[in-house]
Motif scaffolding. Structure first.
Motif, PDB file in Angstrom:
ATOM      1  N   GLU A 177       0.828  -1.209   0.000  1.00 34.41           N
ATOM      2  CA  GLU A 177       0.000   0.000   0.000  1.00 34.41           C
ATOM      3  C   GLU A 177       0.862   1.259   0.000  1.00 34.41           C
ATOM      4  OE1 GLU A 177      -2.672  -0.467   3.320  1.00 34.41           O
ATOM      5  OE2 GLU A 177      -3.820  -2.035   2.283  1.00 34.41           O
ATOM      6  N   ALA A 226       2.097   1.627  -3.564  1.00 32.25           N
ATOM      7  CA  ALA A 226       0.995   2.008  -4.449  1.00 32.25           C
ATOM      8  C   ALA A 226       0.560   3.451  -4.226  1.00 32.25           C
ATOM      9  CB  ALA A 226      -0.191   1.058  -4.250  1.00 32.25           C
ATOM     10  N   THR A 227       0.493   3.879  -2.976  1.00 34.14           N
ATOM     11  CA  THR A 227       0.074   5.244  -2.656  1.00 34.14           C
ATOM     12  C   THR A 227       1.073   6.259  -3.207  1.00 34.14           C
ATOM     13  OG1 THR A 227      -1.092   4.506  -0.678  1.00 34.14           O
ATOM     14  CG2 THR A 227      -0.472   6.841  -0.767  1.00 34.14           C
ATOM     15  N   GLU A 228       2.349   6.001  -3.007  1.00 30.40           N
ATOM     16  CA  GLU A 228       3.366   6.927  -3.516  1.00 30.40           C
ATOM     17  C   GLU A 228       3.423   6.899  -5.040  1.00 30.40           C
ATOM     18  OE1 GLU A 228       5.139   9.360  -2.058  1.00 30.40           O
ATOM     19  OE2 GLU A 228       3.913   8.885  -0.310  1.00 30.40           O
ATOM     20  N   ARG A 229       3.225   5.732  -5.623  1.00 25.41           N
ATOM     21  CA  ARG A 229       3.201   5.624  -7.087  1.00 25.41           C
ATOM     22  C   ARG A 229       2.041   6.445  -7.652  1.00 25.41           C
ATOM     23  NH1 ARG A 229       2.916  -0.128  -8.256  1.00 25.41           N
ATOM     24  NH2 ARG A 229       5.145  -0.139  -7.844  1.00 25.41           N
ATOM     25  N   ALA A 230       0.872   6.346  -7.018  1.00 22.16           N
ATOM     26  CA  ALA A 230      -0.295   7.102  -7.482  1.00 22.16           C
ATOM     27  C   ALA A 230      -0.079   8.613  -7.315  1.00 22.16           C
ATOM     28  CB  ALA A 230      -1.547   6.659  -6.722  1.00 22.16           C
ATOM     29  N   ALA A 231       0.575   9.000  -6.227  1.00 23.87           N
ATOM     30  CA  ALA A 231       0.789  10.423  -5.969  1.00 23.87           C
ATOM     31  C   ALA A 231       1.819  11.045  -6.914  1.00 23.87           C
ATOM     32  CB  ALA A 231       1.239  10.625  -4.520  1.00 23.87           C
ATOM     33  N   THR A 232       2.811  10.247  -7.311  1.00 23.41           N
ATOM     34  CA  THR A 232       3.915  10.799  -8.104  1.00 23.41           C
ATOM     35  C   THR A 232       3.878  10.414  -9.582  1.00 23.41           C
ATOM     36  OG1 THR A 232       5.345   8.892  -7.682  1.00 23.41           O
ATOM     37  CG2 THR A 232       5.448  10.734  -6.098  1.00 23.41           C
ATOM     38  N   GLY A 233       3.231   9.298  -9.889  1.00 21.98           N
ATOM     39  CA  GLY A 233       3.259   8.774 -11.250  1.00 21.98           C
ATOM     40  C   GLY A 233       4.584   8.124 -11.604  1.00 21.98           C
TER      41      GLY A 233
END
Length: 137
Positions: A63, A66-73
């Motif tokens: 999680e 995934a959260t950091e990936r979603a926030a940064t792309g």
């Protein structure tokens, strides 16, 4: 490492796999963080560490990624080791890749901080004088 680019392992961390999980031809920067077991803490000599994880720790680290990936792309991955570790062993390896270095450095720093605060992993330090203590309980 799972499909989310995250994992918890009892084995030495496969640093090449973490790097490969974030590599991409469009990325000109790849930043890796290696959290290494050091030989001291708070002025005391450390002989070894034990890490223990909650049964859901892999879900928590996934999680975080995934959260950091979603926030940064950006492309991110992280693996934390548990069990008995010696001085010099990698306890956490995290990586980020981006078109430019500033974004990759910032993303890997945020990811590591998130993991340290949100993933239920506990550390027991074994000091050189034979005393041991749990950290962060």
């Amino acid at each position: 490492m799972n499909d989310a680019g995250a994992g918890i392992t009892h084995e030495p961390i496969d640093e090449a796999a973490v790097r490969a999980a974030v590599g991409a031809p469009e990325c000109g920067a790849l930043v890796m963080f290696h959290g290494i077991v050091r030989d001291h803490d708070g002025g005391r000599g450390v002989a070894a560490l034990d890490y223990r994880a909650h049964p859901d720790a892999e879900r928590f680290i996934s999680e975080c990624v995934a959260t950091e990936r979603a926030a940064t792309g950006l492309r991110l991955a992280a693996v934390h080791r548990v069990g008995a570790l010696r001085i010099g062993d990698a306890a956490l390896v995290a990586a980020a890749s981006a078109p430019h270095r500033a974004e990759a450095f910032a993303a890997v720093e945020r990811l590591v901080e998130r993991i340290k605060h949100e993933v239920p992993i506990w550390k027991r330090q074994h000091f050189a004088d034979g005393v041991s203590e749990w950290v962060g309980l």
